[in-house]
Design an enzyme around this catalytic site. Sequence first.
Site, PDB file in Angstrom:
ATOM      1  N   TYR B  18      -1.453   1.782  -6.191  1.00 14.26           N
ATOM      2  CA  TYR B  18      -0.295   1.509  -5.320  1.00 14.26           C
ATOM      3  C   TYR B  18       0.421   2.786  -4.877  1.00 14.26           C
ATOM      4  O   TYR B  18       0.704   3.666  -5.698  1.00 14.26           O
ATOM      5  CB  TYR B  18       0.692   0.562  -6.039  1.00 14.26           C
ATOM      6  CG  TYR B  18       0.027  -0.753  -6.373  1.00 14.26           C
ATOM      7  CD1 TYR B  18      -0.272  -1.672  -5.361  1.00 14.26           C
ATOM      8  CD2 TYR B  18      -0.350  -1.050  -7.686  1.00 14.26           C
ATOM      9  CE1 TYR B  18      -0.931  -2.860  -5.659  1.00 14.26           C
ATOM     10  CE2 TYR B  18      -1.007  -2.243  -7.990  1.00 14.26           C
ATOM     11  CZ  TYR B  18      -1.299  -3.136  -6.970  1.00 14.26           C
ATOM     12  OH  TYR B  18      -1.964  -4.299  -7.260  1.00 14.26           O
ATOM     13  N   ASP B  19       0.707   2.848  -3.582  1.00 10.90           N
ATOM     14  CA  ASP B  19       1.400   4.001  -2.989  1.00 10.90           C
ATOM     15  C   ASP B  19       2.911   3.808  -2.960  1.00 10.90           C
ATOM     16  O   ASP B  19       3.661   4.777  -2.953  1.00 10.90           O
ATOM     17  CB  ASP B  19       0.949   4.213  -1.535  1.00 10.90           C
ATOM     18  CG  ASP B  19      -0.536   4.453  -1.442  1.00 10.90           C
ATOM     19  OD1 ASP B  19      -1.091   5.054  -2.383  1.00 10.90           O
ATOM     20  OD2 ASP B  19      -1.140   4.025  -0.431  1.00 10.90           O
ATOM     21  N   THR B  20       3.319   2.521  -2.817  1.00  7.33           N
ATOM     22  CA  THR B  20       4.752   2.242  -2.680  1.00  7.33           C
ATOM     23  C   THR B  20       5.188   1.367  -3.843  1.00  7.33           C
ATOM     24  O   THR B  20       4.572   0.337  -4.121  1.00  7.33           O
ATOM     25  CB  THR B  20       5.047   1.539  -1.334  1.00  7.33           C
ATOM     26  OG1 THR B  20       4.566   2.364  -0.276  1.00  7.33           O
ATOM     27  CG2 THR B  20       6.541   1.311  -1.153  1.00  7.33           C
ATOM     28  N   ARG B 239      -0.952  -1.997  -0.657  1.00  8.16           N
ATOM     29  CA  ARG B 239      -0.843  -0.870  -1.599  1.00  8.16           C
ATOM     30  C   ARG B 239       0.602  -0.707  -2.093  1.00  8.16           C
ATOM     31  O   ARG B 239       1.067   0.395  -2.366  1.00  8.16           O
ATOM     32  CB  ARG B 239      -1.379   0.433  -0.972  1.00  8.16           C
ATOM     33  CG  ARG B 239      -2.917   0.357  -0.724  1.00  8.16           C
ATOM     34  CD  ARG B 239      -3.523   1.686  -0.380  1.00  8.16           C
ATOM     35  NE  ARG B 239      -3.300   2.744  -1.357  1.00  8.16           N
ATOM     36  CZ  ARG B 239      -4.005   2.933  -2.477  1.00  8.16           C
ATOM     37  NH1 ARG B 239      -5.000   2.120  -2.791  1.00  8.16           N
ATOM     38  NH2 ARG B 239      -3.725   3.938  -3.291  1.00  8.16           N
TER      39      ARG B 239
END
Lengths: 298, 298
Positions: B18-20, B239
Amino acid sequence: MSIRLSSKEDYESLIDKYDTWLFDCDGVLWQGSRLIDGVLEVLHLLRSKKKKVCFVTNNATNSRKTYKKKFDKLGIEAHVDEIYGSAFATAVYLSSILKLPKDKKVFVIGMEGFEEELRDEGISYIGGTDPENQTLEPFSLKDFVLDESVGAVVCGLDFGINYTKLSKAFQYLKRVPGCEFICTNADSTYPSEFGLLPGAGSVSAPLRYATGREPIVVGKPNSTMLDCIKAKVAFDPSRTIMVGDRLNTDIEFGKAGGLSTLLVMSGITQESDITGPNASTTIPDYVAPSVGEFRIVL
Amino acid sequence: MSIRLSSKEDYESLIDKYDTWLFDCDGVLWQGSRLIDGVLEVLHLLRSKKKKVCFVTNNATNSRKTYKKKFDKLGIEAHVDEIYGSAFATAVYLSSILKLPKDKKVFVIGMEGFEEELRDEGISYIGGTDPENQTLEPFSLKDFVLDESVGAVVCGLDFGINYTKLSKAFQYLKRVPGCEFICTNADSTYPSEFGLLPGAGSVSAPLRYATGREPIVVGKPNSTMLDCIKAKVAFDPSRTIMVGDRLNTDIEFGKAGGLSTLLVMSGITQESDITGPNASTTIPDYVAPSVGEFRIVL
């Protein structure tokens, strides 16, 4: 199908048929501060025929004594013990039906008239108009002491409603085991002289939502109001008629109590509410233009 | 079935995936005024890996600027534009989604922080903390002048709630055609430092009951909150992960927005809420004891 009263015989036979006459007030006896034509003569007629007359109102801001002043001002003969307001009925419910133990008290959301009725029925209370609760400051639980002797939260229309009152009531309802939750009435709006304002049911809405609890509601259309009247006065339901202008309170109330019902069109109900495609499923036994029409028998 | 995170590999793979990262605050980063162990290190870790971090709270009493002071006090790095409170989100909803015309204003039930967010988004308002409405006197419609330019009633948690504010809001909702009804959030309770008090949903309950209208609710679990975040920041839902301690707000919120969800057990949810016969039907993708557990990867 409702019977539409029109001839002299219709009205005469109705008078003969019922010994006890329960009247809603606003929209039936008066509209705001204006007496409805003929009401004085008709009430006098009923009394002259030895009918028992009661006035049944969901108004919970006034005690019966204060409410009687409205009758006096309009020249309507009424005795305090003929007036059943939802504040009084709630006090009677606590004393005579719930039989709240003498060592218990109630936490009040409501006004001076409600407190007066509680005092008259011997119910101890906290909250209400206590200056400690008349504040718009944020409420903190830091210095709050729960009074474990609170056996019920009672809620009526309160023009001084605020976060402190709601927060305290919430604590009693959530934290005192067995604490009852009783509302004078569930009216969503209140017909003030200059228009509709939020009613007692709106004032109790935060407590219903915050606790997820459904209260006991005393006022019309609930039969609790009739139970409270029965606790004070004897009448035969089969010879009793409820006269009102609201289908969802007055007429439902009469039906729930096994009384006959007369809808008068001098208040909130419109012809389209009782006939045609959008008519209510609540069907009164009788319909008349207004209480004043009974003058035809004079 | 949720995946229970336990090994170093579990936590590492989640960080990679995960980016956020959207975080609820109370019960996730802190409990009342106490920082949860390890939160500082874990947030630092995520930032060092160039993750986008947002803080998503239903708190509507504080503006983001004021809410940031809580982060500062606890030593948590946070930027004002990473904080999404429901007051801010409501202001963004009015300006960017509803696109309230510039000649319209809103009537506010809410506190200074809510007004600050409205001002920052260029929304004109009346009501709120205006001293005229800070009164416990009975409200009368006699001298009330309806402002026809009110295009919405907006309601958040207001410790100064009173009958005058409710009565005015009721007039706008009932009498101004097309007047919108928007609530910051529907939380029934508010977790104050010393215990639960009535929440924003309880403050708006009188208006919902008196008008019979269901408002647009901005805060979690509603997707309106996410729409407001999207109006300000770009992220890929596939993500993005929502981290929270409440199934019915945080986890529902993530699911409704098509995000992945991580439930932490450092707040309100108990093991019996997610396993056994009384388990919720809301199933998070992942479950971890607390945000601090991510320290295992360090």
